[in-house]
Design a protein around this motif. Structure first.
Motif, mmCIF file in Angstrom:
data_model
loop_
_atom_site.group_PDB
_atom_site.id
_atom_site.type_symbol
_atom_site.label_atom_id
_atom_site.label_comp_id
_atom_site.label_asym_id
_atom_site.label_seq_id
_atom_site.Cartn_x
_atom_site.Cartn_y
_atom_site.Cartn_z
ATOM 1 N N ILE A 73 27.368 44.518 43.270
ATOM 2 C CA ILE A 73 27.802 45.567 42.347
ATOM 3 C C ILE A 73 28.144 44.914 41.014
ATOM 4 O O ILE A 73 28.959 43.980 40.956
ATOM 5 C CB ILE A 73 29.041 46.299 42.915
ATOM 6 C CG1 ILE A 73 28.640 47.076 44.185
ATOM 7 C CG2 ILE A 73 29.662 47.225 41.871
ATOM 8 C CD1 ILE A 73 29.808 47.568 44.999
ATOM 9 N N LYS A 74 27.471 45.373 39.980
ATOM 10 C CA LYS A 74 27.745 44.819 38.653
ATOM 11 C C LYS A 74 29.200 45.138 38.279
ATOM 12 O O LYS A 74 29.648 46.269 38.457
ATOM 13 C CB LYS A 74 26.792 45.422 37.625
ATOM 14 C CG LYS A 74 26.714 44.616 36.346
ATOM 15 C CD LYS A 74 25.350 44.762 35.694
ATOM 16 C CE LYS A 74 25.244 43.842 34.502
ATOM 17 N NZ LYS A 74 23.870 43.593 34.108
ATOM 18 N N GLY A 75 29.926 44.125 37.803
ATOM 19 C CA GLY A 75 31.322 44.322 37.439
ATOM 20 C C GLY A 75 32.264 44.376 38.630
ATOM 21 O O GLY A 75 33.428 44.769 38.478
ATOM 22 N N PHE A 135 36.864 49.842 36.414
ATOM 23 C CA PHE A 135 36.237 50.470 35.237
ATOM 24 C C PHE A 135 34.992 49.729 34.738
ATOM 25 O O PHE A 135 34.299 50.195 33.843
ATOM 26 C CB PHE A 135 37.260 50.651 34.099
ATOM 27 C CG PHE A 135 37.930 49.372 33.675
ATOM 28 C CD1 PHE A 135 37.392 48.571 32.690
ATOM 29 C CD2 PHE A 135 39.123 48.976 34.269
ATOM 30 C CE1 PHE A 135 38.014 47.404 32.304
ATOM 31 C CE2 PHE A 135 39.758 47.801 33.878
ATOM 32 C CZ PHE A 135 39.204 47.011 32.904
ATOM 33 N N MET A 136 34.721 48.575 35.316
ATOM 34 C CA MET A 136 33.486 47.845 34.945
ATOM 35 C C MET A 136 32.387 48.038 35.993
ATOM 36 O O MET A 136 31.213 47.767 35.715
ATOM 37 C CB MET A 136 33.764 46.339 34.821
ATOM 38 C CG MET A 136 34.592 45.945 33.614
ATOM 39 S SD MET A 136 34.708 44.145 33.506
ATOM 40 C CE MET A 136 35.655 43.968 31.999
ATOM 41 N N SER A 147 30.429 40.095 31.215
ATOM 42 C CA SER A 147 31.366 40.384 32.301
ATOM 43 C C SER A 147 30.644 40.838 33.569
ATOM 44 O O SER A 147 30.904 40.321 34.663
ATOM 45 C CB SER A 147 32.352 41.489 31.878
ATOM 46 O OG SER A 147 33.028 41.125 30.698
ATOM 47 N N GLY A 148 29.764 41.820 33.428
ATOM 48 C CA GLY A 148 29.163 42.477 34.588
ATOM 49 C C GLY A 148 28.498 41.531 35.571
ATOM 50 O O GLY A 148 28.808 41.541 36.770
ATOM 51 N N GLY A 149 27.570 40.710 35.062
ATOM 52 C CA GLY A 149 26.818 39.808 35.926
ATOM 53 C C GLY A 149 27.643 38.639 36.428
ATOM 54 O O GLY A 149 27.338 38.065 37.488
ATOM 55 N N PRO A 155 33.045 41.630 26.858
ATOM 56 C CA PRO A 155 34.230 41.032 27.478
ATOM 57 C C PRO A 155 35.357 42.075 27.559
ATOM 58 O O PRO A 155 35.295 43.092 26.864
ATOM 59 C CB PRO A 155 34.606 39.942 26.489
ATOM 60 C CG PRO A 155 34.222 40.505 25.159
ATOM 61 C CD PRO A 155 33.028 41.392 25.386
ATOM 62 N N PRO A 156 36.376 41.838 28.386
ATOM 63 C CA PRO A 156 37.506 42.763 28.407
ATOM 64 C C PRO A 156 38.370 42.612 27.149
ATOM 65 O O PRO A 156 38.598 41.490 26.693
ATOM 66 C CB PRO A 156 38.280 42.344 29.657
ATOM 67 C CG PRO A 156 37.899 40.928 29.905
ATOM 68 C CD PRO A 156 36.523 40.735 29.345
ATOM 69 N N THR A 157 38.826 43.748 26.620
ATOM 70 C CA THR A 157 39.812 43.695 25.532
ATOM 71 C C THR A 157 41.146 43.263 26.139
ATOM 72 O O THR A 157 41.284 43.174 27.364
ATOM 73 C CB THR A 157 39.986 45.084 24.897
ATOM 74 O OG1 THR A 157 40.484 45.966 25.916
ATOM 75 C CG2 THR A 157 38.671 45.624 24.366
ATOM 76 N N ASP A 158 42.155 43.062 25.305
ATOM 77 C CA ASP A 158 43.482 42.670 25.816
ATOM 78 C C ASP A 158 44.007 43.710 26.803
ATOM 79 O O ASP A 158 44.520 43.377 27.875
ATOM 80 C CB ASP A 158 44.484 42.515 24.660
ATOM 81 C CG ASP A 158 44.144 41.303 23.794
ATOM 82 O OD1 ASP A 158 43.262 40.500 24.210
ATOM 83 O OD2 ASP A 158 44.741 41.163 22.707
ATOM 84 N N GLU A 159 43.849 44.970 26.432
ATOM 85 C CA GLU A 159 44.337 46.049 27.305
ATOM 86 C C GLU A 159 43.562 46.093 28.612
ATOM 87 O O GLU A 159 44.144 46.250 29.694
ATOM 88 C CB GLU A 159 44.168 47.411 26.605
ATOM 89 C CG GLU A 159 45.311 47.763 25.696
ATOM 90 C CD GLU A 159 45.102 49.112 25.009
ATOM 91 O OE1 GLU A 159 44.161 49.842 25.394
ATOM 92 O OE2 GLU A 159 45.857 49.403 24.078
#
Lengths: 276, 308
Positions: free
Chosen positions: A239-241, A246-247, A29-31, A257-261
């Motif tokens: 900026i990473k994320g 929150f990332m 996710s971040g990169g 990866p992001p969870t469903d929430e």
């Protein structure tokens, strides 16, 4: 697209990255989020001269994602550019999918070189730039590298060679987000000074805010208009994320990866509906 | 019989095929040794020296191949396969690109430079990579013909050449994946690759005097193996040997053991470098020291027959 439209469209691309990563249940996710504004500028800001129906044409520009783990960012750009059906984004990292965990040129149209093992993308891009010069092609080669990737010695072999062969058709972009898997780049293995390094290797070097479309568009315009036998380096501070509070600047989201929430929360922040 | 180095055939053949404007040649500061310099002299605009950066060279080769060029890249065998391995894996083999990697100065016969420069596990490294085809010609003639064949066929290829002059004895055509029976025999067979085949042929001649008849097969393509020829040859003899100027682990000997082990189980003896590094010395002295002399090979075969 112009600045305002690119900014607006970046939300769609960020959403597609998050949705595909959520569906994959693994990935980086971040990169992907730190580099998406750069890729958005390249693919939708009129920088890259490419035709999805004829991507291997000698006169078309090449883009190599040397930091191959940011594959989701590349895939969403290719999908929205029309290289393949956007529904394929839901197959990311799944068995039999052309959307491999890291880009695979043999499986997916629009991927100019297979990457993933760091450093090799840049050297392949140097080979492509040499080849295009030999063919007298007007095309340019753009290559995105990561800042952690600059710890690989191969990067410097490639920079040396690009300068030696006066590859002014090569634009190296550094996604400088300051974080790698184990933590801050400066803690793990410091790569600074970065600008001085590129300049010492004979690159024409610019620094921009990698999330500022005016600056990015201006820098690529400079690259295209400055053909003085020097390769071009663009240091993009990112900026990473980026885009998901929150990332942001959390190295923990390098390979998560992001969870469903988390996906719901992120889409709410971006102000976009779920779906690709 | 004339003695010529296989690396010289590489340079000569490159010039011959260089008329094809789609060919580019790369080297990593060893062009005068690998003989790619012959191409540089003939076609300087399509020769690129990448300097002492073998990994970068291999990735640049991939870049050229992605743009449609046929690429020949060379360095010492020890560097182009070992030092550059990750690029060979990630960029060339993973993308199944049309690149010929030529590793010269292979084996212990590079001699005086010593163990640091002697490639003894290059075949095993290259053989283990999916898509890679491995060519180890026996002599000058076969190397020359092999390069012409590699030009006409799609890579990736690893071509192994040697520094020292060796007996130039083959007359057969070269075809990728085709082994050649150099002499027939009924008691034992030697599957061999590279210039050391000369020693196998001479050992077989010696054994003739003692009424031991030995078949010698040139396995110039180590991958993919000519399994038909290997099966049919091994089937008819009691004793199977392999011979290579390479570690007995992972090279031709291993490839033959893997194939026969699954299809025609029988005892196989591998002659090669016994899991140790080389050292400085003349190639002649090293061949004796490491068990490649004609006498050594002949006595191993004789002993095997006597033990039976």
């Amino acid at each position: 697209m112009k600045t305002k439209e690119l900014e607006e469209f970046s939300k769609t691309l960020r959403k597609a990255i998050l949705v595909s990563l959520n569906a994959a249940k693994s990935g980086h996710s971040g990169g992907s989020l730190s580099s998406i504004d750069i890729l958005n500028t390249l693919y939708f800001g009129g920088v890259l001269n490419i035709d999805p129906n004829n991507p291997r044409n000698d006169n078309q520009d090449r883009f190599v994602l040397s930091k191959g783990h940011a594959a989701p960012a590349l895939y969403v750009c290719l999908a929205y550019k029309g290289f393949f059906n956007k529904d394929l984004l839901y197959t990311l990292r799944k068995l039999g999918s052309p959307l491999q965990g890291h880009p695979d040129s043999k499986k997916l149209s629009g991927v100019c070189a297979s990457t993933g093992s760091l450093g090799h993308g840049l050297s392949q891009a140097v080979g492509m730039a040499l080849a295009l010069k030999l063919k007298n092609s007007p095309a340019n080669v753009y290559c995105l590298i990561g800042d952690g990737e600059m710890q690989e010695g191969l990067v410097y072999e490639a920079l040396m060679c690009a300068s030696h062969y006066k590859l002014d058709n090569l634009c190296v972009i550094l996604d400088f987000n300051g974080l790698q898997i184990d933590g801050a780049i400066s803690d793990v293995m410091n790569i600074s000074p970065v600008k001085e390094k590129f300049e010492a290797f004979g690159f024409l070097t610019y620094e921009v805010d990698g999330h500022n479309y005016d600056q990015l568009l201006d820098a690529f315009e400079r690259f295209k208009n400055t053909k003085n036998s020097k390769p071009f380096a663009l240091i993009a501070h990112t900026i990473k994320g980026k885009g998901v509070s929150f990332m942001e600047n959390k190295y923990e989201y390098h390979g998560k990866p992001p969870t469903d929430e988390e996906l719901d929360k992120a889409l709410l922040e971006l102000g976009v509906e779920n779906g690709i | 019989m004339e003695y010529k180095a296989t690396r010289d055939a590489y340079g000569k053949a490159l010039v011959e095929i260089g008329i094809d404007k789609n060919i580019v040649v790369l080297d990593a500061d060893l062009s005068s040794s690998t003989k790619s310099a012959e191409f540089r002299k003939a076609y300087p605009e399509r020769f690129f020296n990448i300097g002492i950066a073998e990994l970068n060279m291999v990735d640049i080769a991939a870049g050229f191949a992605l743009e449609g060029f046929k690429v020949f890249a060379s360095s010492f065998a020890v560097f182009i396969t070992g030092r550059a391995f990750e690029g060979v894996r990630q960029s060339i083999c993973y993308q199944n690109l049309d690149v010929v990697l030529c590793g010269s100065h292979a084996g212990i016969s590079v001699g005086e430079d010593g163990g640091s420069h002697q490639a003894i596990c290059d075949i095993s490294l290259m053989r283990s990579l999916p898509n890679m085809q491995v060519i180890v010609p026996a002599d000058y003639n076969e190397t020359y013909r092999a390069v012409l064949a590699l030009h006409k066929n799609k890579g990736p290829f690893y071509l192994r050449t040697s520094r020292e002059k060796s007996l130039n004895f083959t007359t057969h055509d070269f075809e990728i994946g085709k082994a050649h029976i150099l002499r027939q025999g009924i008691h034992a067979c030697i599957f061999a690759c590279g210039p050391v085949i000369e020693f196998a042929l001479k050992a077989a001649q010696e054994l003739d005097k003692e009424k031991i008849s030995v078949c010698v097969v040139d396995i110039s393509t180590v991958k993919p193996l000519d399994t038909d020829t290997i099966y049919n040859t091994a089937k008819n003899v009691g004793h199977v040997f392999t011979l290579e100027e390479h570690s007995i682990i992972g090279g031709l000997g291993s490839a033959i053991c893997e194939f026969l082990g699954e299809n025609l189980p029988k005892r196989i003896k591998r002659i090669g470098i016994n899991d140790k590094f080389g050292q400085s010395g003349t190639s002649a002295d090293l061949f004796c020291e490491y068990g490649f002399s004609v006498e050594n090979i002949a006595s191993k075969i004789k002993k095997s027959l006597e033990d039976d």
